[in-house]
Design a protein around this motif. Structure first.
Motif, PDB file in Angstrom:
ATOM      1  N   ASP A   1      59.580  21.152  11.600  1.00  0.00           N
ATOM      2  CA  ASP A   1      58.738  21.467  10.377  1.00  0.00           C
ATOM      3  C   ASP A   1      58.612  22.926   9.914  1.00  0.00           C
ATOM      4  OD1 ASP A   1      57.841  18.608   9.915  1.00  0.00           O
ATOM      5  OD2 ASP A   1      56.200  19.108  11.538  1.00  0.00           O
ATOM      6  N   VAL A   2      58.358  23.655  11.111  1.00  0.00           N
ATOM      7  CA  VAL A   2      58.356  25.008  10.857  1.00  0.00           C
ATOM      8  C   VAL A   2      59.656  25.799  10.790  1.00  0.00           C
ATOM      9  CG1 VAL A   2      56.372  25.480  12.272  1.00  0.00           C
ATOM     10  CG2 VAL A   2      58.569  25.808  13.676  1.00  0.00           C
ATOM     11  N   ILE A   3      60.754  25.039  11.301  1.00  0.00           N
ATOM     12  CA  ILE A   3      62.241  25.590  10.740  1.00  0.00           C
ATOM     13  C   ILE A   3      62.537  25.536   9.374  1.00  0.00           C
ATOM     14  CG2 ILE A   3      64.654  25.098  10.929  1.00  0.00           C
ATOM     15  CD1 ILE A   3      64.314  24.521  13.911  1.00  0.00           C
ATOM     16  N   PHE A   4      62.080  24.120   8.850  1.00  0.00           N
ATOM     17  CA  PHE A   4      62.258  24.101   7.431  1.00  0.00           C
ATOM     18  C   PHE A   4      61.499  24.897   6.641  1.00  0.00           C
ATOM     19  CE2 PHE A   4      64.928  20.606   8.494  1.00  0.00           C
ATOM     20  CZ  PHE A   4      65.763  20.294   7.418  1.00  0.00           C
ATOM     21  N   GLU A   5      59.956  25.244   7.068  1.00  0.00           N
ATOM     22  CA  GLU A   5      59.231  26.063   6.400  1.00  0.00           C
ATOM     23  C   GLU A   5      59.775  27.501   6.255  1.00  0.00           C
ATOM     24  OE1 GLU A   5      55.454  26.313   8.057  1.00  0.00           O
ATOM     25  OE2 GLU A   5      54.870  24.000   7.737  1.00  0.00           O
TER      26      GLU A   5
ATOM     27  N   ILE B   1      68.139  21.966  -0.331  1.00  0.00           N
ATOM     28  CA  ILE B   1      67.445  21.403   0.788  1.00  0.00           C
ATOM     29  C   ILE B   1      67.078  20.090   0.679  1.00  0.00           C
ATOM     30  CG2 ILE B   1      65.646  21.760   2.702  1.00  0.00           C
ATOM     31  CD1 ILE B   1      65.232  24.601   1.889  1.00  0.00           C
ATOM     32  N   SER B   2      68.082  19.171   0.310  1.00  0.00           N
ATOM     33  CA  SER B   2      67.952  17.988   0.023  1.00  0.00           C
ATOM     34  C   SER B   2      69.129  16.991   0.623  1.00  0.00           C
ATOM     35  CB  SER B   2      68.212  17.687  -1.336  1.00  0.00           C
ATOM     36  OG  SER B   2      66.991  18.201  -2.197  1.00  0.00           O
ATOM     37  N   GLY B   3      69.905  17.630   1.462  1.00  0.00           N
ATOM     38  CA  GLY B   3      71.095  16.995   2.021  1.00  0.00           C
ATOM     39  C   GLY B   3      72.163  16.751   0.858  1.00  0.00           C
TER      40      GLY B   3
ATOM     41  N   ALA C   1      59.205  29.971  13.538  1.00  0.00           N
ATOM     42  CA  ALA C   1      59.754  29.242  14.652  1.00  0.00           C
ATOM     43  C   ALA C   1      59.692  29.776  15.815  1.00  0.00           C
ATOM     44  CB  ALA C   1      61.062  28.514  13.984  1.00  0.00           C
ATOM     45  N   ALA C   2      59.999  31.212  15.756  1.00  0.00           N
ATOM     46  CA  ALA C   2      60.094  32.054  16.841  1.00  0.00           C
ATOM     47  C   ALA C   2      58.946  31.599  17.592  1.00  0.00           C
ATOM     48  CB  ALA C   2      60.495  33.461  16.660  1.00  0.00           C
ATOM     49  N   GLU C   3      57.746  31.941  17.167  1.00  0.00           N
ATOM     50  CA  GLU C   3      56.516  31.700  17.692  1.00  0.00           C
ATOM     51  C   GLU C   3      56.304  30.479  18.319  1.00  0.00           C
ATOM     52  OE1 GLU C   3      53.173  32.954  15.209  1.00  0.00           O
ATOM     53  OE2 GLU C   3      53.973  34.834  15.115  1.00  0.00           O
ATOM     54  N   PHE C   4      56.571  29.296  17.650  1.00  0.00           N
ATOM     55  CA  PHE C   4      56.906  27.882  18.069  1.00  0.00           C
ATOM     56  C   PHE C   4      57.573  27.888  19.469  1.00  0.00           C
ATOM     57  CE2 PHE C   4      57.929  23.616  18.561  1.00  0.00           C
ATOM     58  CZ  PHE C   4      56.714  23.005  17.915  1.00  0.00           C
ATOM     59  N   LEU C   5      58.818  28.470  19.394  1.00  0.00           N
ATOM     60  CA  LEU C   5      59.651  28.291  20.710  1.00  0.00           C
ATOM     61  C   LEU C   5      58.996  29.194  21.802  1.00  0.00           C
ATOM     62  CD1 LEU C   5      63.171  29.182  18.699  1.00  0.00           C
ATOM     63  CD2 LEU C   5      62.383  27.117  20.014  1.00  0.00           C
ATOM     64  N   ASP C   6      58.335  30.210  21.553  1.00  0.00           N
ATOM     65  CA  ASP C   6      57.681  31.169  22.630  1.00  0.00           C
ATOM     66  C   ASP C   6      56.819  29.954  23.330  1.00  0.00           C
ATOM     67  OD1 ASP C   6      59.106  33.367  22.678  1.00  0.00           O
ATOM     68  OD2 ASP C   6      57.842  34.200  21.226  1.00  0.00           O
TER      69      ASP C   6
ATOM     70  N   VAL D   1      62.885  28.661   6.451  1.00  0.00           N
ATOM     71  CA  VAL D   1      64.148  28.642   5.666  1.00  0.00           C
ATOM     72  C   VAL D   1      63.813  28.348   4.068  1.00  0.00           C
ATOM     73  CG1 VAL D   1      66.226  27.484   5.428  1.00  0.00           C
ATOM     74  CG2 VAL D   1      65.624  27.939   7.487  1.00  0.00           C
ATOM     75  N   ARG D   2      62.974  27.488   3.932  1.00  0.00           N
ATOM     76  CA  ARG D   2      62.615  27.243   2.290  1.00  0.00           C
ATOM     77  C   ARG D   2      61.868  28.614   1.744  1.00  0.00           C
ATOM     78  NH1 ARG D   2      61.895  22.074   0.488  1.00  0.00           N
ATOM     79  NH2 ARG D   2      60.407  22.828  -1.010  1.00  0.00           N
ATOM     80  N   ASN D   3      61.157  29.461   2.580  1.00  0.00           N
ATOM     81  CA  ASN D   3      60.489  30.472   2.258  1.00  0.00           C
ATOM     82  C   ASN D   3      61.538  31.646   1.966  1.00  0.00           C
ATOM     83  OD1 ASN D   3      57.747  29.440   2.527  1.00  0.00           O
ATOM     84  ND2 ASN D   3      57.367  30.119   4.552  1.00  0.00           N
ATOM     85  N   ASP D   4      62.435  31.599   3.013  1.00  0.00           N
ATOM     86  CA  ASP D   4      63.456  32.625   2.534  1.00  0.00           C
ATOM     87  C   ASP D   4      64.207  32.399   1.527  1.00  0.00           C
ATOM     88  OD1 ASP D   4      64.810  35.159   4.415  1.00  0.00           O
ATOM     89  OD2 ASP D   4      66.516  33.728   3.818  1.00  0.00           O
ATOM     90  N   ILE D   5      64.787  31.389   1.449  1.00  0.00           N
ATOM     91  CA  ILE D   5      65.569  30.789   0.234  1.00  0.00           C
ATOM     92  C   ILE D   5      64.713  31.125  -1.301  1.00  0.00           C
ATOM     93  CG2 ILE D   5      66.771  28.836  -0.984  1.00  0.00           C
ATOM     94  CD1 ILE D   5      67.583  28.096   1.770  1.00  0.00           C
ATOM     95  N   ARG D   6      63.803  30.500  -0.965  1.00  0.00           N
ATOM     96  CA  ARG D   6      62.652  30.775  -2.378  1.00  0.00           C
ATOM     97  C   ARG D   6      62.623  32.393  -2.766  1.00  0.00           C
ATOM     98  NH1 ARG D   6      58.592  28.445  -0.979  1.00  0.00           N
ATOM     99  NH2 ARG D   6      58.693  26.488  -1.996  1.00  0.00           N
ATOM    100  N   GLN D   7      62.530  33.076  -1.850  1.00  0.00           N
ATOM    101  CA  GLN D   7      62.549  34.689  -2.122  1.00  0.00           C
ATOM    102  C   GLN D   7      63.943  35.251  -2.555  1.00  0.00           C
ATOM    103  OE1 GLN D   7      61.080  36.592   1.368  1.00  0.00           O
ATOM    104  NE2 GLN D   7      59.291  35.373   1.471  1.00  0.00           N
ATOM    105  N   THR D   8      64.862  34.607  -2.143  1.00  0.00           N
ATOM    106  CA  THR D   8      66.109  35.179  -2.593  1.00  0.00           C
ATOM    107  C   THR D   8      66.506  34.566  -3.829  1.00  0.00           C
ATOM    108  OG1 THR D   8      67.086  34.860  -0.096  1.00  0.00           O
ATOM    109  CG2 THR D   8      68.922  34.704  -2.094  1.00  0.00           C
TER     110      THR D   8
END
Length: 436
Positions: free
Chosen positions: A291-295, A323-325, A424-429, A297-304
């Protein structure tokens, strides 16, 4: 004569500093005075031997000559106190171990003493095990302290020789014999040099990553260690397969692939329920790593995308397209195709480099390799299944990449990972802490 760093001595010196400051008329007169003290030192008059009758007078001259401030004096004493505390801890551990061993001797004396009449297997079984357990506990604490000091020493060095690594490994394993036995069994297919490098990286790795590895030494095995059929974890026979010949010169860092594949094995075997922990662990909000990985990446792509168009509808269309396959991607207008071309060019320029492996691989995973750099998984249906659904490989790969960076101390790669996967980094920690 002794160096006195007591609280009383500190207070006396602070009073002298204050007195010197109060006697100072101006910077010029202070400079003249310093010159005179330098002259005294040159002709041999300014030395402690001449002032033994009045040590404080000597201190006063030296403080004045060197313009010592209260802050500098405070810093000196703070460093001394830190060293004192460190040695105090070490000596306490040694004294405790000696006291504990002495208890064993005293217990033996009581058992074999003729007047007690207690020299029997029953008496020894009742008394000695407890004493030996106490001794082992104290010895372990002393060992941990010794290993910690060596670890600090070697981590401060730019280059650690093979002999130094052997010394550290030997001392670590003296106090961790069970771990040594299990690890030697796991690494039995590796050469002596490969074992040394893997052990040194492992034993010097930060927590909790070191414990995550050491807790699972018997849960998987090492399969193929050379040739082309390597670089993957195989769940069906629970093996990691790594070309160990190539690992010392791995462009991402020595033994990065080894610990990457080990990360997969640890992930798979944590619960030993046939699933990967990276797919089942949930944070306090109930979200998964996927979930957080997709969040992120979506946020970054949206800003770009927003850099090339302010049209929110086009932004959303392009985001969903990426992001739809690939099986679920619809058609784009000419204008959207042109904007997409610019977006992909921007990512291609930004995503290159060995330290951006996770950035490249997982952005490729989320976009089914529409956005990708030098590192990529190309196996069919690896990221998305035949129906266009994400497979979960995104979470498994990000965990393995993150774990390998933490084990090998690749700060540059970790910094880049945290930049492009902040949540995702915080999640991984959190996930790593829960695994330890």
């Amino acid at each position: 004569m002794i160096r006195d760093f007591s609280d009383r001595a500190k207070q006396e010196l602070m009073n002298i500093v204050a007195q010197v400051e109060n006697e100072k008329l101006c910077d010029f007169t202070d400079w003249v005075g310093d010159c005179w003290y330098s002259f005294e030192e040159w002709i041999g008059l300014l030395n402690l031997k001449e002032d033994l009758s009045n040590v404080n007078e000597y201190h006063k001259k030296v403080i004045d000559k060197n313009n010592t401030t209260l802050n500098e004096l405070e810093a000196i004493f703070s460093k001394v106190y830190a060293v004192e505390a460190e040695y105090h801890s070490g000596f306490c551990s040694i004294i405790s171990a000696c006291n504990s061993f002495n208890k064993i001797l005293q217990t033996l004396i009581e058992i074999i003493s003729p007047e007690n009449g207690s020299f029997s297997p029953e008496k020894m079984s009742a008394l000695l095990p407890k004493r030996f357990t106490e001794y082992q506990q104290y010895l372990s604490k002393y060992g941990e302290l010794r290993v910690k000091k060596l670890l600090e020493h070697y981590k401060s060095m730019d280059i650690v020789s093979s002999d130094d690594k052997d010394e550290f490994i030997k001392i670590y394993e003296i106090y961790n014999p069970e771990k040594k036995k299990k690890l030697d069994n796991l690494l039995s297919k590796l050469t002596e040099e490969q074992v040394r490098e893997v052990k040194y990286i492992l034993y010097t790795a930060d927590e909790p990553y070191r414990s995550i590895y050491l807790n699972e030494l018997e849960s998987y095995t090492i399969g193929n260690v050379s040739g082309s059929d390597t670089g993957f974890f195989r769940p069906f026979d629970n093996t990691i397969n790594v070309d160990m010949i190539a690992e010392p010169t791995n462009p991402r860092g020595p033994y990065t692939t080894f610990f990457h594949e080990s990360g997969h094995a640890l992930d798979y075997n944590f619960y030993n329920d046939g699933n990967f922990y990276s797919l089942t662990y949930r944070n306090a909000e109930g979200k998964s790593l996927q979930d957080v990985i997709f969040e992120d990446v979506r946020n970054d792509i949206r800003q770009t995308i927003a850099k090339y168009t302010s049209d929110e509808k086009i932004q959303e269309n392009l985001l969903n397209y990426l992001i739809s396959g690939k099986n679920n991607r619809g058609a784009l207008t000419k204008k959207e195709e042109k904007i997409l071309e610019n977006v992909l060019k921007a990512y291609k320029k930004d995503i290159a480099g060995m330290e951006k492996e996770a950035y490249s691989d997982i952005y490729g995973g989320v976009t089914d390799n529409a956005i990708v750099g030098n590192y990529i998984h190309t196996k069919e249906n690896y990221w998305y299944d035949e129906n266009g659904n994400a497979t979960g490989a995104q979470a498994k790969e990000l965990w393995a990449e993150y774990y390998s960076y933490c084990m090998t101390g690749n700060e540059e790669a970790l910094e880049n990972l945290r930049e492009h996967f902040p949540n995702a980094a915080e999640f991984l920690d959190e996930m790593a802490e829960s695994m330890a």
